[in-house]
Design an enzyme around this catalytic site. Structure first.
Site, PDB file in Angstrom:
ATOM      1  N   ASN A  55      -4.219 -41.541  13.892  1.00 32.49           N
ATOM      2  CA  ASN A  55      -3.848 -40.412  14.757  1.00 32.49           C
ATOM      3  C   ASN A  55      -5.014 -40.147  15.710  1.00 32.49           C
ATOM      4  O   ASN A  55      -6.045 -39.633  15.297  1.00 32.49           O
ATOM      5  CB  ASN A  55      -3.575 -39.179  13.882  1.00 32.49           C
ATOM      6  N   TRP A  56      -4.810 -40.503  16.968  1.00 32.37           N
ATOM      7  CA  TRP A  56      -5.912 -40.339  17.938  1.00 32.37           C
ATOM      8  C   TRP A  56      -6.071 -38.888  18.373  1.00 32.37           C
ATOM      9  O   TRP A  56      -7.025 -38.548  19.067  1.00 32.37           O
ATOM     10  CB  TRP A  56      -5.657 -41.190  19.177  1.00 32.37           C
ATOM     11  N   LYS A  57      -5.124 -38.031  18.012  1.00 32.44           N
ATOM     12  CA  LYS A  57      -5.118 -36.632  18.500  1.00 32.44           C
ATOM     13  C   LYS A  57      -5.223 -36.638  20.037  1.00 32.44           C
ATOM     14  O   LYS A  57      -4.778 -37.594  20.663  1.00 32.44           O
ATOM     15  CB  LYS A  57      -6.240 -35.824  17.857  1.00 32.44           C
ATOM     16  N   HIS A 103       2.066 -31.946  11.818  1.00 28.99           N
ATOM     17  CA  HIS A 103       0.613 -32.017  11.579  1.00 28.99           C
ATOM     18  C   HIS A 103       0.076 -30.593  11.482  1.00 28.99           C
ATOM     19  O   HIS A 103       0.542 -29.689  12.177  1.00 28.99           O
ATOM     20  CB  HIS A 103      -0.057 -32.782  12.727  1.00 28.99           C
ATOM     21  N   GLU A 123      -2.445 -29.223  12.650  1.00 29.14           N
ATOM     22  CA  GLU A 123      -2.892 -28.645  13.936  1.00 29.14           C
ATOM     23  C   GLU A 123      -1.697 -28.099  14.712  1.00 29.14           C
ATOM     24  O   GLU A 123      -1.802 -27.073  15.389  1.00 29.14           O
ATOM     25  CB  GLU A 123      -3.659 -29.710  14.748  1.00 29.14           C
ATOM     26  N   GLU A 178      -1.938 -33.886   3.666  1.00 29.47           N
ATOM     27  CA  GLU A 178      -3.187 -33.643   4.385  1.00 29.47           C
ATOM     28  C   GLU A 178      -3.674 -32.231   4.083  1.00 29.47           C
ATOM     29  O   GLU A 178      -3.244 -31.265   4.739  1.00 29.47           O
ATOM     30  CB  GLU A 178      -2.953 -33.766   5.888  1.00 29.47           C
ATOM     31  N   GLY A 185     -10.834 -33.428   9.497  1.00 25.01           N
ATOM     32  CA  GLY A 185     -11.905 -33.341  10.489  1.00 25.01           C
ATOM     33  C   GLY A 185     -13.140 -32.604  10.000  1.00 25.01           C
ATOM     34  O   GLY A 185     -13.999 -32.244  10.803  1.00 25.01           O
ATOM     35  N   SER A 232     -10.390 -36.703   6.393  1.00 29.78           N
ATOM     36  CA  SER A 232     -11.746 -37.244   6.304  1.00 29.78           C
ATOM     37  C   SER A 232     -11.832 -38.566   5.535  1.00 29.78           C
ATOM     38  O   SER A 232     -12.781 -38.793   4.789  1.00 29.78           O
ATOM     39  CB  SER A 232     -12.697 -36.202   5.706  1.00 29.78           C
ATOM     40  N   GLY A 272      -7.697 -39.771  11.155  1.00 27.33           N
ATOM     41  CA  GLY A 272      -8.004 -39.146  12.441  1.00 27.33           C
ATOM     42  C   GLY A 272      -9.260 -39.743  13.052  1.00 27.33           C
ATOM     43  O   GLY A 272      -9.224 -40.776  13.716  1.00 27.33           O
ATOM     44  N   GLY A 273     -10.404 -39.083  12.835  1.00 31.98           N
ATOM     45  CA  GLY A 273     -11.663 -39.483  13.469  1.00 31.98           C
ATOM     46  C   GLY A 273     -11.976 -40.973  13.334  1.00 31.98           C
ATOM     47  O   GLY A 273     -12.360 -41.622  14.323  1.00 31.98           O
TER      48      GLY A 273
HETATM   49  C1  PEP Z   1      -5.732 -36.160  10.940  1.00 29.85           C
HETATM   50  O1  PEP Z   1      -5.927 -35.923  12.112  1.00 29.85           O
HETATM   51  O2  PEP Z   1      -4.583 -36.169  10.505  1.00 29.85           O
HETATM   52  C2  PEP Z   1      -6.881 -36.420  10.071  1.00 29.85           C
HETATM   53  C3  PEP Z   1      -6.678 -36.711   8.822  1.00 29.85           C
HETATM   54  O3  PEP Z   1      -8.129 -36.347  10.657  1.00 29.85           O
HETATM   55  P1  PEP Z   1      -9.534 -36.807   9.979  1.00 29.85           P
HETATM   56  O4  PEP Z   1      -9.309 -38.176   9.412  1.00 29.85           O
HETATM   57  O5  PEP Z   1     -10.485 -36.812  11.119  1.00 29.85           O
HETATM   58  O6  PEP Z   1      -9.870 -35.812   8.937  1.00 29.85           O
END
Ligand code: PEP
Length: 251
Positions: free
Chosen positions: A9-11, A96, A98, A168, A174, A213, A234-235
């Site tokens: 997920n590039w957000k 998600h 967010e 999640e 994040g 994470s 994500g990251g």
């Molecule tokens: C996400 O954006 O769904 C996510 C899990 O981010 P991260 O891996 O950065 O915690």
């Protein structure tokens, strides 16, 4: 046997140059070394056509990060499921945390988004998870079950195993603070049991992803749990070598 699935997920990150660089790196790595893992990247809407074009002929699929519930029409600024399908997306992330926290998406709306995705034959990646407050109050199971049940009430259990669930925990996204393998496995087992109450065969075939994470250093520990079939990343999905290392730890 469930195939593993890793979704990036590039957000709201990226550019044409970054998409080109990242996907060039991923293409080389996936062609060279991965066979037992399905890999999906979810760039921002604008970069989906470029991603589809660059990944044509590879095993890497493309997904979107959101969709609208309506058919194409007078909904300024929105993107319909049909449009994503036309652009050859295979998956779409729905609910998600967010989107729930920053854009006020309710569990009802998330359930309707799953319906819209299914109608267009897009595989929904349905995100569920508790906040830190909810975990500390001992409410994790109730919150996750409620989020899942509102999807099941509207869509039925037959959306699985086509649909995917991503657990999640909000406090792990994040933050650099991942759930421990035991914490993640406990919630994954609860999600699978909740689906199994409606259809045990389907529950056994449904892929449950963990997100929050995940990094190359902790991926193997998390993914070795029996009910964790992959990750929503994500990251670490923004760095080709990290994302590839996470994918490789699922093999
Ligand atoms: C996400 O954006 O769904 C996510 C899990 O981010 P991260 O891996 O950065 O915690």
């Amino acid at each position: 046997m469930r195939r593993s699935l890793v979704v990036g997920n590039w957000k709201m990150n990226g550019s044409v140059v970054m998409t080109d660089d990242l996907l060039t790196g991923l293409k080389e790595g996936v062609v060279r070394s991965l066979s037992a893992v399905d890999v999906v990247v979810c760039p921002p809407f604008l970069y989906i056509p470029l991603a589809v074009q660059m990944l044509a002929g590879t095993a890497i699929e493309v997904g979107a990060q959101n969709l609208d519930i309506h058919k194409p029409g007078a909904y300024t600024g929105e993107i319909a499921a049909e449009m994503l399908k036309e652009q050859r997306c295979s998956y779409v992330i729905v609910g998600h945390s967010e989107r729930r926290a920053l854009y006020g998406e309710s569990s009802d709306l998330v359930a309707q988004k799953v319906k819209a995705a299914m109608a267009a034959e897009l595989k929904p990646i349905i995100c569920v998870g508790e906040t830190l407050d909810e975990r500390e109050r001992g409410d994790t199971g109730r919150v996750v079950r409620e989020q899942l049940m509102s999807v099941l009430d509207l869509n039925g259990v037959d959306i699985f195993p086509f649909a995917v669930v991503a657990y999640e925990p909000v406090w792990a996204i994040g933050t650099g603070r991942s759930a421990s393998p035991d914490q993640a496995q406990e919630v994954h087992a609860l999600i699978r049991e909740s689906i199994a109450e409606l259809n045990p065969v389907v529950a056994d075939q449904t892929r449950l992803l963990y997100g929050g994470s995940v990094k190359p250093e902790n991926a193997q520990g998390i993914f070795s749990s029996p009910d964790i079939d992959g990750g929503l990343i994500g990251g670490a999905a923004l760095v080709a070598s990290d994302f590839l290392a996470i994918c490789a730890s699922m093999e």
